[in-house]
Design an enzyme around this catalytic site. Sequence first.
Site, PDB file in Angstrom:
ATOM      1  N   PHE A   1     -16.852 -14.649 -20.316  1.00  0.00           N
ATOM      2  CA  PHE A   1     -18.198 -14.442 -20.854  1.00  0.00           C
ATOM      3  C   PHE A   1     -18.597 -12.968 -20.937  1.00  0.00           C
ATOM      4  O   PHE A   1     -19.773 -12.636 -20.997  1.00  0.00           O
ATOM      5  CB  PHE A   1     -19.242 -15.210 -20.039  1.00  0.00           C
TER       6      PHE A   1
ATOM      7  N   GLY B   1     -17.846 -17.360 -31.189  1.00  0.00           N
ATOM      8  CA  GLY B   1     -17.962 -17.343 -29.737  1.00  0.00           C
ATOM      9  C   GLY B   1     -19.379 -17.163 -29.231  1.00  0.00           C
ATOM     10  O   GLY B   1     -19.777 -17.764 -28.240  1.00  0.00           O
ATOM     11  N   GLU B   2     -20.162 -16.332 -29.919  1.00  0.00           N
ATOM     12  CA  GLU B   2     -21.518 -16.033 -29.444  1.00  0.00           C
ATOM     13  C   GLU B   2     -22.616 -16.848 -30.122  1.00  0.00           C
ATOM     14  O   GLU B   2     -23.641 -17.165 -29.516  1.00  0.00           O
ATOM     15  CB  GLU B   2     -21.822 -14.543 -29.657  1.00  0.00           C
TER      16      GLU B   2
ATOM     17  N   THR C   1     -11.702 -27.105 -31.012  1.00  0.00           N
ATOM     18  CA  THR C   1     -12.002 -25.966 -30.142  1.00  0.00           C
ATOM     19  C   THR C   1     -13.307 -25.298 -30.558  1.00  0.00           C
ATOM     20  O   THR C   1     -14.048 -24.783 -29.716  1.00  0.00           O
ATOM     21  CB  THR C   1     -10.853 -24.949 -30.156  1.00  0.00           C
TER      22      THR C   1
ATOM     23  N   ALA D   1     -10.672 -14.273 -33.740  1.00  0.00           N
ATOM     24  CA  ALA D   1     -10.126 -15.127 -34.803  1.00  0.00           C
ATOM     25  C   ALA D   1      -9.983 -14.343 -36.102  1.00  0.00           C
ATOM     26  O   ALA D   1      -8.958 -14.442 -36.789  1.00  0.00           O
ATOM     27  CB  ALA D   1     -11.018 -16.349 -35.010  1.00  0.00           C
TER      28      ALA D   1
ATOM     29  N   GLN E   1     -16.641 -24.557 -28.337  1.00  0.00           N
ATOM     30  CA  GLN E   1     -17.278 -23.244 -28.236  1.00  0.00           C
ATOM     31  C   GLN E   1     -18.788 -23.353 -28.417  1.00  0.00           C
ATOM     32  O   GLN E   1     -19.566 -22.781 -27.646  1.00  0.00           O
ATOM     33  CB  GLN E   1     -16.704 -22.304 -29.302  1.00  0.00           C
TER      34      GLN E   1
ATOM     35  N   ILE F   1      -9.657 -16.680 -23.399  1.00  0.00           N
ATOM     36  CA  ILE F   1     -10.556 -16.851 -22.254  1.00  0.00           C
ATOM     37  C   ILE F   1     -11.167 -18.256 -22.224  1.00  0.00           C
ATOM     38  O   ILE F   1     -12.200 -18.490 -21.608  1.00  0.00           O
ATOM     39  CB  ILE F   1     -11.663 -15.776 -22.253  1.00  0.00           C
TER      40      ILE F   1
END
Length: 751
Positions: free
Chosen positions: A243, A707-708, A637, A512, A641, A468
């Site tokens: 994170f 991711g965010e 995935t 990515a 996320q 991660i």
Amino acid sequence: MATDYIGKPKNRIEGRDKVTGAAKYAAEFHEPDLLHGVVVSGAIAKGRIKNINTSKALELDGVVQVFTHENTPSLAWLDLSYKDMDAPPGDPFRPLHSDEIQFNMQPVALVVAKSLELAKYASHLVEVEYEEKEHDTKLIDNLEKSEKGIGLRAGFEPPKSIGDFEKAFDSAEVKLDLEYFHGAEHHNPMEMHASTVIYEEDGNLTIYDKTQGVLNSRHYVSMVFGISRKKIKVLSPYVGGAFGSCLRPQYQLFMAVLAATQLKRSVKVELTRPQMFSFGHRPITIQNLKIGASPDGRLKAIHHSAYSETSRFEKYIENIVNWSAKLYNCDNIEEKYRVVPLDMYTPLDMRAPGGATGVYALESAMDELAYKLKIDPLELRLKNYTEEDKSQGKPFSSKTLKECYRQAAERFGWENRNPEPGSMKEGHQLIGWGMATGIWDALQMPARAKAVLTADGKLEVGSATADIGTGTYTIMAQIAAETLGIPFENVTAKLGDSSLPFALIEGGSATAASVGSAVKSACLKVAKKLLKEAGKLKNSPFKGADLEDVIFADAKITDKKNAAWSISISEVMKKREIDKIKKKYALIPNMLKQNKYGRNTHSAVFAEVKVDEDLGTIKVTRVVSAIDGGKILNHKTAHSQILGGVVWGISMALEEDSFMDHNFGRFINHDLAEYHIAINADMPDIDILFVEEEDHIVSSVGAKGIGEIGLVGVAAAIGNAVYHATGRRIRELPITLDKAMGLHTAKAEQI
């Protein structure tokens, strides 16, 4: 056999190893005669060490050494000018460098012993006498000492005002002037920070480190200890959550390498959970939003300013106030950002740094404006929708936010909302519906990758990036398998190894788009070589053919126009007597092309809460999140996320708060018993939608990174739902039951 893999919901390559315990993390590597190091944490926030007595610890049989500032100054820090890949402006903290104490729980000694139990016991025998100085850790008391939040830092975009805010705000018919606050948050990944350093006879080091960037850790060790990079290998095959907490090398790495190089022995150092609170956190932040609008809801003026804390030795900066001009069509926007140096450790990037913070305030303010104007919050956002980044005057590379709004609102049932606060009820439960927008950057960074195809049809791809928990192993393999048209199970992905081709730290939702594109291009170079070799075969129909003329699928090369012209990859390699084809690719983002556009991901978040009208307890019962993230490379995935981001958003909204005792300058709820996070029992039905549009401006694989974005906007949507349920506007996070009942504690005491 199908070779159409990109976008499919493939299981994680490393999933079985993780759930069966076969996956080994940084603290789980062992070798004979491995020594254990335990860090001794300081007890004051500011001052100096007058005396440190290690004799009692050293008297114990099995204690090998105790390192302190008294026996290390000449042993490290050979390059004081180094900067790691995520360092903010200033001078990085140097463990055991001097007698100066800069923050509470600063490491003051390392006890090294033959067993972990002995090292722990001996650490309690180290006696430290301090000369204490007056410290200051309270943000609100030091706003007048703030500094401009500017500096040279990767990914940071200095605030940029447009138009004339003051004039536009003064003339606006409707005005709001609001203040928002949230306290510090800590990352708390399941795996604690650890470094295991294997010392070899020739002085080479193999380091198993908890890190988001093995090359960053290697660079740190090389610069600080003056060791050639060729003598250092850093491995991080698995990371048990991060994170952002290990974007920068943390002090356990320094301690482990220090002990290993001085003792010429292998050493392991793992931090405790309380010590995980001693470095880095999402900074405490106060924000002010002023909004001017017309009665019909058109935005005329937006002012967004923020104060957040930083350390005395570094200036931590992040993009807190930069989002208004990217999200809304407003010609007069003023952005101001200042940081306040305090006697604390430097804050650290934490999932969606700046975005999770700034968008929370912005989207809460937009909700307040909607209620003041008696306009539906979704309608207000659509009325001020923009197709360009106003701060740069550039169109977006892609944007499906309007469709995200439509699909999420429809799935949620937003049209059935009664707009009156407190009007929706179920028994003693007040029901609230809220929504918010999310936005994050769509970044691409330089990256290298390799691809090695062998005659038996096996393909290995590699890059020194990290996984991660995001699924990087899997999407690397999917991209490679589809690009060369070979079975997914024949692909091996390698990462987390400093000997692999270059990649920046894994962060910013850029992996990515960066590593994925590099892997694709490396595989295309292999494909080009295969096609050229196929063209050299006798009477080959592929002589002089280009990649555009053929299809790589089902482990074959096939002519697009004539399917009868086909040959297996293994046959080409066999007939041409080729054992392996190895290619590398260095991705350099096309900034000339990319800088013509605003590049962002977006989301539309709708949330339902139930608030007990007698007890004030808040339960999130439904969330719908629609994501504009470009091409989704793996729906399974990617779903995970976004799911994790929404869970964190619920935690941020209702539970997470690192409480500072200003008498000691220390976070006192520094364990998972007192630092509250959302758990399974708190989780509602979370519905996730992807509204895809391939973005080949951002990356050749069409992905923008997710991711965010799953976190951004969630806390605001929940806060807005709490208002709709209760009629109480709470402008402080977390929203606890005392606030829901109107029983506020004094903010000044918290910050």
